[in-house]
Design a protein around this motif. Sequence first.
Motif, PDB file in Angstrom:
ATOM      1  N   LEU A  78      12.713  -5.536  24.652  1.00 53.55           N
ATOM      2  CA  LEU A  78      12.453  -3.540  26.232  1.00 53.55           C
ATOM      3  C   LEU A  78      11.703  -4.508  26.583  1.00 53.55           C
ATOM      4  O   LEU A  78      11.380  -3.429  27.971  1.00 53.55           O
ATOM      5  CB  LEU A  78      12.242  -3.267  24.369  1.00 53.55           C
ATOM      6  CG  LEU A  78      13.477  -2.791  24.077  1.00 53.55           C
ATOM      7  CD1 LEU A  78      12.700  -1.336  22.803  1.00 53.55           C
ATOM      8  CD2 LEU A  78      14.424  -1.113  25.146  1.00 53.55           C
ATOM      9  N   MET A  79      10.879  -4.965  26.495  1.00 55.48           N
ATOM     10  CA  MET A  79       8.856  -5.109  27.162  1.00 55.48           C
ATOM     11  C   MET A  79       9.873  -5.636  29.102  1.00 55.48           C
ATOM     12  O   MET A  79       9.620  -5.189  30.199  1.00 55.48           O
ATOM     13  CB  MET A  79       8.610  -6.996  27.040  1.00 55.48           C
ATOM     14  CG  MET A  79       7.542  -7.613  27.765  1.00 55.48           C
ATOM     15  SD  MET A  79       6.731  -8.609  26.519  1.00 55.48           S
ATOM     16  CE  MET A  79       7.456  -9.186  25.424  1.00 55.48           C
ATOM     17  N   VAL A  80      10.205  -6.625  28.675  1.00 54.32           N
ATOM     18  CA  VAL A  80      11.446  -7.151  29.906  1.00 54.32           C
ATOM     19  C   VAL A  80      11.943  -5.957  30.873  1.00 54.32           C
ATOM     20  O   VAL A  80      11.766  -5.789  32.021  1.00 54.32           O
ATOM     21  CB  VAL A  80      12.684  -8.334  29.178  1.00 54.32           C
ATOM     22  CG1 VAL A  80      12.998  -8.618  31.064  1.00 54.32           C
ATOM     23  CG2 VAL A  80      11.435  -9.588  28.662  1.00 54.32           C
ATOM     24  N   HIS A  81      12.545  -5.370  30.152  1.00 57.30           N
ATOM     25  CA  HIS A  81      13.469  -3.727  30.563  1.00 57.30           C
ATOM     26  C   HIS A  81      12.928  -3.520  30.886  1.00 57.30           C
ATOM     27  O   HIS A  81      12.276  -2.090  32.534  1.00 57.30           O
ATOM     28  CB  HIS A  81      14.233  -3.295  29.473  1.00 57.30           C
ATOM     29  CG  HIS A  81      15.603  -3.795  29.408  1.00 57.30           C
ATOM     30  ND1 HIS A  81      16.485  -4.995  30.236  1.00 57.30           N
ATOM     31  CD2 HIS A  81      16.034  -4.339  27.999  1.00 57.30           C
ATOM     32  CE1 HIS A  81      17.220  -5.660  29.209  1.00 57.30           C
ATOM     33  NE2 HIS A  81      16.815  -5.087  27.923  1.00 57.30           N
ATOM     34  N   PHE A  82      11.258  -2.587  30.349  1.00 60.17           N
ATOM     35  CA  PHE A  82       9.857  -1.256  31.049  1.00 60.17           C
ATOM     36  C   PHE A  82       9.217  -2.650  32.091  1.00 60.17           C
ATOM     37  O   PHE A  82       9.125  -1.947  32.901  1.00 60.17           O
ATOM     38  CB  PHE A  82       9.503  -0.841  29.853  1.00 60.17           C
ATOM     39  CG  PHE A  82       9.965  -0.255  28.729  1.00 60.17           C
ATOM     40  CD1 PHE A  82      10.774   0.257  29.588  1.00 60.17           C
ATOM     41  CD2 PHE A  82       9.828  -0.426  27.818  1.00 60.17           C
ATOM     42  CE1 PHE A  82      10.675   2.182  28.627  1.00 60.17           C
ATOM     43  CE2 PHE A  82      10.549   0.479  26.828  1.00 60.17           C
ATOM     44  CZ  PHE A  82      10.604   1.391  27.424  1.00 60.17           C
ATOM     45  N   TYR A  83       9.403  -3.764  32.101  1.00 54.35           N
ATOM     46  CA  TYR A  83       8.788  -4.753  33.172  1.00 54.35           C
ATOM     47  C   TYR A  83       9.309  -4.476  34.452  1.00 54.35           C
ATOM     48  O   TYR A  83       8.933  -4.149  35.954  1.00 54.35           O
ATOM     49  CB  TYR A  83       8.453  -6.249  33.260  1.00 54.35           C
ATOM     50  CG  TYR A  83       8.148  -6.699  33.153  1.00 54.35           C
ATOM     51  CD1 TYR A  83       6.664  -7.228  34.467  1.00 54.35           C
ATOM     52  CD2 TYR A  83       9.049  -7.719  34.522  1.00 54.35           C
ATOM     53  CE1 TYR A  83       5.944  -8.115  35.384  1.00 54.35           C
ATOM     54  CE2 TYR A  83       8.522  -8.346  35.702  1.00 54.35           C
ATOM     55  CZ  TYR A  83       7.225  -8.676  35.992  1.00 54.35           C
ATOM     56  OH  TYR A  83       7.251  -9.334  37.246  1.00 54.35           O
ATOM     57  N   MET A  84      11.377  -4.816  34.345  1.00 51.84           N
ATOM     58  CA  MET A  84      12.047  -4.682  35.408  1.00 51.84           C
ATOM     59  C   MET A  84      12.159  -2.727  36.222  1.00 51.84           C
ATOM     60  O   MET A  84      12.713  -3.179  37.155  1.00 51.84           O
ATOM     61  CB  MET A  84      13.273  -5.213  34.712  1.00 51.84           C
ATOM     62  CG  MET A  84      13.251  -6.597  34.615  1.00 51.84           C
ATOM     63  SD  MET A  84      15.098  -6.918  34.303  1.00 51.84           S
ATOM     64  CE  MET A  84      15.728  -6.924  35.595  1.00 51.84           C
ATOM     65  N   LEU A  85      11.122  -2.117  35.516  1.00 50.34           N
ATOM     66  CA  LEU A  85      11.414  -0.839  36.040  1.00 50.34           C
ATOM     67  C   LEU A  85       9.928  -1.024  37.437  1.00 50.34           C
ATOM     68  O   LEU A  85      10.131   0.420  38.009  1.00 50.34           O
ATOM     69  CB  LEU A  85      11.097   0.501  35.387  1.00 50.34           C
ATOM     70  CG  LEU A  85      12.349   0.477  34.154  1.00 50.34           C
ATOM     71  CD1 LEU A  85      12.031   1.098  32.842  1.00 50.34           C
ATOM     72  CD2 LEU A  85      13.356   0.915  35.283  1.00 50.34           C
ATOM     73  N   ARG A  86       8.955  -1.628  37.122  1.00 50.39           N
ATOM     74  CA  ARG A  86       7.472  -1.470  37.455  1.00 50.39           C
ATOM     75  C   ARG A  86       8.283  -1.553  39.562  1.00 50.39           C
ATOM     76  O   ARG A  86       7.266  -1.161  40.034  1.00 50.39           O
ATOM     77  CB  ARG A  86       6.817  -2.765  37.406  1.00 50.39           C
ATOM     78  CG  ARG A  86       6.586  -3.160  36.265  1.00 50.39           C
ATOM     79  CD  ARG A  86       5.723  -3.496  35.468  1.00 50.39           C
ATOM     80  NE  ARG A  86       4.007  -3.723  36.949  1.00 50.39           N
ATOM     81  CZ  ARG A  86       3.399  -4.942  36.232  1.00 50.39           C
ATOM     82  NH1 ARG A  86       3.455  -5.919  35.999  1.00 50.39           N
ATOM     83  NH2 ARG A  86       2.169  -5.150  37.462  1.00 50.39           N
ATOM     84  N   GLY A  87       8.946  -2.339  40.058  1.00 48.86           N
ATOM     85  CA  GLY A  87       9.288  -2.358  41.527  1.00 48.86           C
ATOM     86  C   GLY A  87      10.737  -3.104  42.112  1.00 48.86           C
ATOM     87  O   GLY A  87      11.462  -3.277  40.730  1.00 48.86           O
ATOM     88  N   GLU A  88      10.760  -3.318  43.095  1.00 45.45           N
ATOM     89  CA  GLU A  88      12.308  -3.672  43.442  1.00 45.45           C
ATOM     90  C   GLU A  88      12.577  -5.430  43.336  1.00 45.45           C
ATOM     91  O   GLU A  88      13.329  -5.762  42.691  1.00 45.45           O
ATOM     92  CB  GLU A  88      12.154  -3.738  44.720  1.00 45.45           C
ATOM     93  CG  GLU A  88      13.951  -4.022  45.867  1.00 45.45           C
ATOM     94  CD  GLU A  88      14.412  -3.893  46.810  1.00 45.45           C
ATOM     95  OE1 GLU A  88      14.493  -4.578  47.370  1.00 45.45           O
ATOM     96  OE2 GLU A  88      13.798  -2.347  46.813  1.00 45.45           O
ATOM     97  N   LYS A  89      11.495  -5.890  43.039  1.00 39.33           N
ATOM     98  CA  LYS A  89      10.784  -7.978  43.036  1.00 39.33           C
ATOM     99  C   LYS A  89      11.484  -8.075  41.431  1.00 39.33           C
ATOM    100  O   LYS A  89      12.211  -8.476  40.717  1.00 39.33           O
ATOM    101  CB  LYS A  89       9.195  -7.860  43.574  1.00 39.33           C
ATOM    102  CG  LYS A  89       9.792  -9.317  42.892  1.00 39.33           C
ATOM    103  CD  LYS A  89       8.043  -9.879  43.390  1.00 39.33           C
ATOM    104  CE  LYS A  89       8.469 -11.790  43.396  1.00 39.33           C
ATOM    105  NZ  LYS A  89       6.751 -11.961  43.677  1.00 39.33           N
ATOM    106  N   GLU A  90      10.206  -7.173  41.011  1.00 40.48           N
ATOM    107  CA  GLU A  90      10.807  -7.407  39.141  1.00 40.48           C
ATOM    108  C   GLU A  90      12.167  -6.850  38.936  1.00 40.48           C
ATOM    109  O   GLU A  90      12.384  -7.672  37.712  1.00 40.48           O
ATOM    110  CB  GLU A  90       9.425  -5.870  38.389  1.00 40.48           C
ATOM    111  CG  GLU A  90       8.379  -6.985  38.390  1.00 40.48           C
ATOM    112  CD  GLU A  90       7.212  -6.053  40.166  1.00 40.48           C
ATOM    113  OE1 GLU A  90       8.649  -5.581  40.773  1.00 40.48           O
ATOM    114  OE2 GLU A  90       6.315  -6.028  40.040  1.00 40.48           O
ATOM    115  N   GLY A  91      12.369  -6.178  38.843  1.00 38.16           N
ATOM    116  CA  GLY A  91      13.703  -5.681  38.922  1.00 38.16           C
ATOM    117  C   GLY A  91      14.744  -6.152  39.737  1.00 38.16           C
ATOM    118  O   GLY A  91      16.382  -5.764  39.430  1.00 38.16           O
ATOM    119  N   ALA A  92      15.146  -7.487  40.181  1.00 36.45           N
ATOM    120  CA  ALA A  92      15.735  -8.242  41.055  1.00 36.45           C
ATOM    121  C   ALA A  92      16.834  -8.224  41.382  1.00 36.45           C
ATOM    122  O   ALA A  92      17.722  -8.344  41.335  1.00 36.45           O
ATOM    123  CB  ALA A  92      16.070  -9.359  39.773  1.00 36.45           C
TER     124      ALA A  92
END
Length: 117
Positions: A78-92
């Motif tokens: 879940l830590m990765v999923h929430f991290y990916m919500l931070r921005g376009e770069k983080e969301g790949a």
Amino acid sequence: MNEPWHLYAMAAMYMVAGILHFVKPAAYMRIMPKYLPNHRELVYASGVTEIGLGIGLCIPQLKNMAIIGIILMLVVFLMVHFYMLRGEKEGAGIPKWILLLRIPLQFGLMYWAYWYY
């Protein structure tokens, strides 16, 4: 093989996901939170973990331990999923609505594993 077919489908899903960590490690490394060290090692370790838990689901004596392991692993992921919500770069580059849908999906996967406990 007294378990329902869908338990083995779940096991296969985790084993394939784990193998993909070795086949396409760059895809996993680019979504790793920056605050975690040793991205490559963590990607490989999580791949080994997923493969091992998938195998564990197929061994009656290990099934319940594997289920607990899967649930704990999904909580950590879940830590990765929430991290990916931070921005376009983080969301790949994945659309935000898909990233948002992944959060309840994680809880659905946890419930699916718990269902066999």
